[in-house]
Design a protein around this motif. Structure first.
Motif, mmCIF file in Angstrom:
data_model
loop_
_atom_site.group_PDB
_atom_site.id
_atom_site.type_symbol
_atom_site.label_atom_id
_atom_site.label_comp_id
_atom_site.label_asym_id
_atom_site.label_seq_id
_atom_site.Cartn_x
_atom_site.Cartn_y
_atom_site.Cartn_z
ATOM 1 N N ALA A 14 0.832 -1.204 0.000
ATOM 2 C CA ALA A 14 0.000 0.000 0.000
ATOM 3 C C ALA A 14 0.866 1.253 0.000
ATOM 4 O O ALA A 14 0.564 2.234 -0.700
ATOM 5 C CB ALA A 14 -0.931 -0.003 1.205
ATOM 6 N N ALA A 15 1.951 1.257 0.770
ATOM 7 C CA ALA A 15 2.861 2.410 0.794
ATOM 8 C C ALA A 15 3.507 2.603 -0.569
ATOM 9 O O ALA A 15 3.630 3.732 -1.065
ATOM 10 C CB ALA A 15 3.921 2.218 1.872
ATOM 11 N N MET A 16 3.912 1.491 -1.199
ATOM 12 C CA MET A 16 4.496 1.583 -2.535
ATOM 13 C C MET A 16 3.466 2.079 -3.545
ATOM 14 O O MET A 16 3.805 2.793 -4.493
ATOM 15 C CB MET A 16 5.025 0.217 -2.967
ATOM 16 C CG MET A 16 6.274 -0.250 -2.230
ATOM 17 S SD MET A 16 7.712 0.839 -2.437
ATOM 18 C CE MET A 16 7.867 0.875 -4.221
ATOM 19 N N GLY A 17 2.194 1.716 -3.330
ATOM 20 C CA GLY A 17 1.144 2.180 -4.235
ATOM 21 C C GLY A 17 0.951 3.679 -4.162
ATOM 22 O O GLY A 17 0.828 4.355 -5.188
ATOM 23 N N VAL A 18 0.934 4.218 -2.941
ATOM 24 C CA VAL A 18 0.803 5.672 -2.779
ATOM 25 C C VAL A 18 2.007 6.376 -3.404
ATOM 26 O O VAL A 18 1.862 7.399 -4.080
ATOM 27 C CB VAL A 18 0.674 6.033 -1.285
ATOM 28 C CG1 VAL A 18 0.698 7.546 -1.095
ATOM 29 C CG2 VAL A 18 -0.615 5.461 -0.716
ATOM 30 N N TYR A 19 3.186 5.815 -3.200
ATOM 31 C CA TYR A 19 4.392 6.407 -3.790
ATOM 32 C C TYR A 19 4.340 6.354 -5.319
ATOM 33 O O TYR A 19 4.723 7.319 -5.998
ATOM 34 C CB TYR A 19 5.621 5.670 -3.276
ATOM 35 C CG TYR A 19 6.902 6.070 -3.982
ATOM 36 C CD1 TYR A 19 7.399 7.360 -3.887
ATOM 37 C CD2 TYR A 19 7.611 5.143 -4.758
ATOM 38 C CE1 TYR A 19 8.563 7.732 -4.539
ATOM 39 C CE2 TYR A 19 8.775 5.498 -5.401
ATOM 40 C CZ TYR A 19 9.251 6.804 -5.292
ATOM 41 O OH TYR A 19 10.403 7.158 -5.946
ATOM 42 N N THR A 20 3.838 5.266 -5.877
ATOM 43 C CA THR A 20 3.705 5.163 -7.330
ATOM 44 C C THR A 20 2.752 6.215 -7.874
ATOM 45 O O THR A 20 3.000 6.822 -8.924
ATOM 46 C CB THR A 20 3.207 3.755 -7.721
ATOM 47 O OG1 THR A 20 4.151 2.768 -7.265
ATOM 48 C CG2 THR A 20 3.053 3.620 -9.221
ATOM 49 N N LEU A 21 1.655 6.469 -7.151
ATOM 50 C CA LEU A 21 0.721 7.519 -7.570
ATOM 51 C C LEU A 21 1.381 8.895 -7.486
ATOM 52 O O LEU A 21 1.152 9.764 -8.339
ATOM 53 C CB LEU A 21 -0.536 7.474 -6.701
ATOM 54 C CG LEU A 21 -1.409 6.222 -6.861
ATOM 55 C CD1 LEU A 21 -2.535 6.222 -5.834
ATOM 56 C CD2 LEU A 21 -1.982 6.139 -8.273
ATOM 57 N N PHE A 22 2.211 9.096 -6.453
ATOM 58 C CA PHE A 22 2.947 10.360 -6.340
ATOM 59 C C PHE A 22 3.902 10.551 -7.515
ATOM 60 O O PHE A 22 3.971 11.639 -8.103
ATOM 61 C CB PHE A 22 3.730 10.382 -5.018
ATOM 62 C CG PHE A 22 4.692 11.545 -4.909
ATOM 63 C CD1 PHE A 22 4.248 12.790 -4.511
ATOM 64 C CD2 PHE A 22 6.040 11.378 -5.198
ATOM 65 C CE1 PHE A 22 5.129 13.865 -4.417
ATOM 66 C CE2 PHE A 22 6.933 12.441 -5.106
ATOM 67 C CZ PHE A 22 6.468 13.695 -4.712
ATOM 68 N N VAL A 23 4.634 9.493 -7.860
ATOM 69 C CA VAL A 23 5.558 9.573 -8.997
ATOM 70 C C VAL A 23 4.786 9.860 -10.285
ATOM 71 O O VAL A 23 5.264 10.602 -11.159
ATOM 72 C CB VAL A 23 6.371 8.274 -9.114
ATOM 73 C CG1 VAL A 23 7.194 8.244 -10.401
ATOM 74 C CG2 VAL A 23 7.293 8.121 -7.907
ATOM 75 N N GLY A 24 3.589 9.292 -10.413
ATOM 76 C CA GLY A 24 2.762 9.567 -11.579
ATOM 77 C C GLY A 24 2.345 11.028 -11.649
ATOM 78 O O GLY A 24 2.401 11.654 -12.719
ATOM 79 N N ALA A 25 1.930 11.579 -10.496
ATOM 80 C CA ALA A 25 1.566 13.001 -10.461
ATOM 81 C C ALA A 25 2.771 13.868 -10.793
ATOM 82 O O ALA A 25 2.661 14.880 -11.495
ATOM 83 C CB ALA A 25 1.012 13.353 -9.084
#
Length: 303
Positions: free
Chosen positions: A43-54
């Motif tokens: 879940a933490a990696m998922g939030v970070y992936t969304l941040f990198v996408g933004a």
């Protein structure tokens, strides 16, 4: 033909230097995947992936791809104006990120437990501006054919992100917040170290053309870069990030995290090839006739 072979060999040797730096940074990314997967929850990696996408989306208007034109001008003041234009646009996007985060904070609930909209917006704003600054630095060094520094920029950014995130995870800071701030810290360190060779007279060259009039002139003169490259860049980024958003909505951020780790592995070869060849070839193409560029392109494809 003999001259073409020498040119291809020159491009090949410089591309090999960048490839060596790229291999080092990609090795750090790939080797870190098992450790990151153990330290950080999906879940933490998922939030970070969304941040990198933004961040990837925000990076497109933060410069409008004018940094790609930096290698073209023969005069330093013109190239300097392009560098200042990119940084000015990045500053505007930085302010927009903070403003949007304030609106989200006022109207929406927190995006993730322990991570507020304002904190995420500030991190995004800093990473966007610093990323634009590093792109300007790399483009300036490409213009000067200092490919060792271009390769160093790859290593500092990619390996730096991995090292900082691993150190935070090993210290027990294993939430999405620290993945994001680890990324920001690594970009800050990378941009700061790349700025060292620009001290003194080199910095005077970089800022020699900074004026509002020069910025407007450069934006108009090289308007084809945003005209053709921004739409292309946004289309690719939005397509991928829309998939991430759909995956998060349908299956949860943990699945996004697992997908993000897999994407790092599968994307490594393409990233390596592009980062190794494009700066060297683009520098050659900007300084030579179309006929010569065509012959060298054919030779490179044959190789």
């Amino acid at each position: 033909m003999g001259k073409d072979k020498r040119v291809v060999a020159s491009i090949g040797s410089r591309a090999a230097l960048l490839a060596a730096c790229g291999i080092a940074s990609q090795f750090a990314i790939i080797a870190s995947l098992p450790l990151l997967a153990r330290l950080y929850a999906p879940a933490a990696m998922g939030v970070y992936t969304l941040f990198v996408g933004a961040l990837a989306i925000a990076s497109v208007p933060a410069g409008l791809r004018y940094e790609s034109a930096l290698v073209l001008p023969r005069e330093d003041p013109v190239a300097s104006a392009l560098a200042g234009l990119v940084l000015g646009l990045a500053g505007a996007v930085m302010a927009s990120c903070v403003a949007v985060s304030l609106l989200c904070w006022a109207w929406l609930r927190e995006p993730y437990p322990g991570l507020g909209w304002i904190e995420a917006g500030v991190a995004l704003a800093l990473a966007t501006f610093l990323g634009a600054a590093q792109r300007v630095q790399v483009a300036w060094y490409t213009r000067d054919q200092r490919f060792g520094l271009v390769g160093l920029g790859q290593v500092l950014l990619n390996a730096g992100i991995v090292v900082v995130q691993l150190l935070l995870g090993l210290a027990g800071f294993v939430s999405a917040r620290f993945l994001i701030w680890g990324h920001v810290a690594a970009v800050t360190l990378s941009a700061a170290l790349l700025a060292v060779p620009l001290a003194g007279p080199a910095f005077s060259r970089l800022v020699s053309g900074w004026s509002a009039r020069a910025f407007r002139s450069s934006a108009k003169r090289y308007r084809r870069f945003p005209k053709y490259m921004v739409a292309y860049g946004l289309a690719g980024q939005l397509r991928e990030r829309l998939f991430h958003a759909m995956l998060a909505a349908g299956a949860g951020v943990a699945q996004v995290g697992q997908f993000g780790l897999a994407a790092r592995l599968t994307g490594a070869p393409n990233t390596l090839a592009y980062a190794s060849i494009s700066p060297v070839f683009y520098t050659f193409a900007s300084r030579n006739a179309a006929s010569a560029v065509g012959r060298i392109t054919a030779s490179l494809i044959e190789m």
